[in-house]
Design an enzyme around this catalytic site. Structure first.
Site, PDB file in Angstrom:
ATOM      1  N   ASN A 140       4.708   4.563  -8.694  1.00 33.33           N
ATOM      2  CA  ASN A 140       5.540   4.970  -7.564  1.00 33.33           C
ATOM      3  C   ASN A 140       6.143   6.357  -7.737  1.00 33.33           C
ATOM      4  OD1 ASN A 140       6.917   4.305  -4.981  1.00 33.33           O
ATOM      5  ND2 ASN A 140       8.755   4.545  -6.241  1.00 33.33           N
ATOM      6  N   TRP A 192       1.043  15.933   6.237  1.00 36.31           N
ATOM      7  CA  TRP A 192       1.281  14.684   5.524  1.00 36.31           C
ATOM      8  C   TRP A 192       0.358  13.567   5.979  1.00 36.31           C
ATOM      9  CZ3 TRP A 192       2.719  10.454   8.448  1.00 36.31           C
ATOM     10  CH2 TRP A 192       3.241  10.712   9.723  1.00 36.31           C
ATOM     11  N   TRP A 223      13.760  -1.781   0.345  1.00 34.76           N
ATOM     12  CA  TRP A 223      13.013  -0.661   0.927  1.00 34.76           C
ATOM     13  C   TRP A 223      11.781  -1.172   1.671  1.00 34.76           C
ATOM     14  CZ3 TRP A 223      13.930   4.226   1.972  1.00 34.76           C
ATOM     15  CH2 TRP A 223      14.887   4.940   1.241  1.00 34.76           C
ATOM     16  N   GLU A 280      14.416  -2.263  -4.265  1.00 32.47           N
ATOM     17  CA  GLU A 280      13.049  -1.873  -3.918  1.00 32.47           C
ATOM     18  C   GLU A 280      12.440  -2.852  -2.912  1.00 32.47           C
ATOM     19  OE1 GLU A 280      11.651   0.985  -4.817  1.00 32.47           O
ATOM     20  OE2 GLU A 280      13.549   1.427  -5.810  1.00 32.47           O
ATOM     21  N   TRP A 290       5.279   8.537   2.670  1.00 29.75           N
ATOM     22  CA  TRP A 290       4.786   9.876   2.975  1.00 29.75           C
ATOM     23  C   TRP A 290       5.777  10.666   3.814  1.00 29.75           C
ATOM     24  CZ3 TRP A 290       1.275  13.130   1.263  1.00 29.75           C
ATOM     25  CH2 TRP A 290       0.328  12.633   0.357  1.00 29.75           C
ATOM     26  N   TRP A 337       1.682  22.889   9.954  1.00 33.09           N
ATOM     27  CA  TRP A 337       0.970  22.368   8.789  1.00 33.09           C
ATOM     28  C   TRP A 337      -0.403  23.048   8.640  1.00 33.09           C
ATOM     29  CZ3 TRP A 337       4.066  19.767   5.812  1.00 33.09           C
ATOM     30  CH2 TRP A 337       5.053  18.931   6.348  1.00 33.09           C
TER      31      TRP A 337
END
Length: 479
Positions: A349, A367, A285, A282, A390, A314
């Site tokens: 998360n 988004w 990331w 993590e 996102w 969208w």
């Protein structure tokens, strides 16, 4: 006597602070720190009031630590980044400072700001030293064999772990006490007009005690049994299975090196546990998304990583979006998550993925709307992590979830909050329902007449098919 200035940004700590240690390397140099209040920039970047409150409280704590080292903390104010170079230069000239030290930030506006500051300081003959500090491994230093940056996380992680194993990544020592001060500390503001927190002060203090000491105490508490069980517990929001250290990393009260060191110490004490390995991933990331900013800066400018997905049709429906924002979608886990965000400034998360995918795949809302709303409410708002998350959920980013993988919000609810404990905490109107009915209130035994809760705002199965059609059409046009 030399005078050095450390410009604090997202590194509000005196321990393991690369720029601060470099400024203090000369034992005879007097050192001060400076923090810039930039209300216009905060507004432009959608920085949450709760994040600013946490940052100011962290700064107050840091001021006390620096005072013990005879390092004053100065606070300056500039409307935005355009004004900051001149304001900072004026401070440097007022105090006869020979060199300014700072840790790098990687977003495009921050990099442009630093270039402008460097030019202004060069005009006055002041040295400006920048250091890599935010990441465990500096951006642009992990590349594929052909010299290009990694697009996919898994091979990036392998290379990242190899680099960690070959270098000294231990936290650095505290700076030494200075030979006197050349300025008195400024008063750190309690709040800044127009940027008040949406959380009650007592709630903010209870959830997010500020400063290095609080950060290290929370890290120490997590580094025992919770870290050992992290892989098994991290996806269940009703359990205390995650570290909740992200706000401290966002403001720099804690460094990635300190987190890695804690995980490696845990591994040495308890063996190569799956929990520590997962938590280290993590942290990887977090590094990965900052590396992405440097290699593909267009993601800082409101564009999808995969530019062709900007053509997706969208929806821009304010009414539907507002229902998502307020936690009134009719899907209990989604609503509980959104209410957690609004009440605490933070979201688990797993739930960030669930609500983001619901907004982009079930409602097909842009988004970028969700990304902005998160930044406006998160105590741990960090552009790279938020943008990366996102775009992962919306299937527009690098190493994103494949567009045909779409979370079912009811299935996610039954799997990760099976007894409904988390839902009951944040959606009190459903507390009386059974663990079976709470995930789909209107399909159970309780008539809707007796529920103060909205029906599902979308049919998930139908919405999924429509989203798949949009992605398939986009891919056909771009091929």
């Amino acid at each position: 006597m030399k005078r050095h200035l450390v410009w604090l940004r997202a590194d509000l700590r005196h321990l393991d602070n690369t720029a601060l240690l470099a400024a203090c390397d000369d034992k005879t140099a007097q050192v001060a720190c400076v923090y810039a209040v930039t209300p216009g920039q905060w507004q432009a970047h959608d920085v949450a009031g709760v994040r600013i409150d946490f940052e100011l409280r962290t700064l107050q704590s840091l001021q006390r630590s620096l005072h013990a080292l005879d390092i004053p903390l100065l606070v300056i104010k500039a409307a935005d980044f355009r004004q900051l170079p001149r304001v900072l230069s004026d401070l440097v000239q007022t105090h006869g400072i020979q060199a300014v030290f700072a840790n790098r930030q990687y977003e495009v506006n921050e990099q442009a700001r630093d270039l402008a500051v460097a030019a202004e300081l060069a005009r006055t003959g002041t040295a400006f030293h920048l250091f890599h500090d935010q990441c465990a491994i500096p951006p642009a230093s992990i590349l594929k064999q052909d010299g290009s940056p990694y697009v996919v996380f898994t091979p990036f992680k392998r290379a990242w772990l190899e680099r960690l194993a070959t270098g000294n990544r231990h936290p650095q020592a505290a700076p030494s006490k200075r030979p006197g001060r050349f300025a008195e500390s400024s008063e750190v503001p309690q709040q800044v007009r127009g940027h008040a927190s949406h959380m009650a002060p007592e709630t903010a203090l209870a959830w997010w005690p500020a400063g290095e000491e609080a950060a290290l105490e929370r890290l120490a508490g997590f580094s025992g049994k919770p870290l050992a069980e992290y892989q098994q517990q991290r996806d269940f929001p009703a359990k205390d299975g995650v570290s909740q250290l992200s706000p401290y990393l966002a403001v720099g009260a804690l460094s990635a090196r300190q987190c890695l060191n804690a995980a490696l110490n845990h591994r040495r004490r308890h063996g190569d546990t799956a929990g520590s390995a997962q938590w280290i991933a993590e942290i990887g990331w977090r590094d990965f998304y900052k590396h992405v900013l440097v290699s593909w800066p267009h993601v800082c400018r409101g564009h999808a990583f995969h530019r062709e997905t900007d053509a997706l049709p969208w929806r821009h429906d304010e009414e539907i979006f507002q229902r998502w924002c307020e936690g009134r979608t009719g899907f209990p886990l989604v609503d509980a998550a959104m209410r957690q965000l609004r009440q605490t400034g933070w979201m688990h998360n797993r739930l960030r993925m669930v609500v983001a995918m619901f907004l982009t795949k079930d409602l097909f809302i842009d988004w970028r709307w969700g990304e902005r709303f998160f930044m406006q409410h998160l105590v741990d708002g960090d552009f790279s992590a938020n943008n990366g998350g996102w775009q992962w959920s919306a299937s527009t980013g690098n190493d994103a979830v494949p567009y045909f993988r779409i979370f079912n919000p009811v299935s996610q609810s039954r799997k990760f909050d099976p007894d409904g404990h988390f839902i009951r905490e944040y959606v009190p109107e459903l507390r009386h329902l059974s663990s079976r009915d709470i995930h789909e209130p209107l399909s159970g035994n309780t008539p809707s007449l007796f529920l103060d809760y909205p029906p599902p705002m979308v049919d998930h199965a139908a919405a999924r098919l429509q989203t798949l059609a949009h992605f398939k059409a986009m891919r056909a046009l771009s091929s």
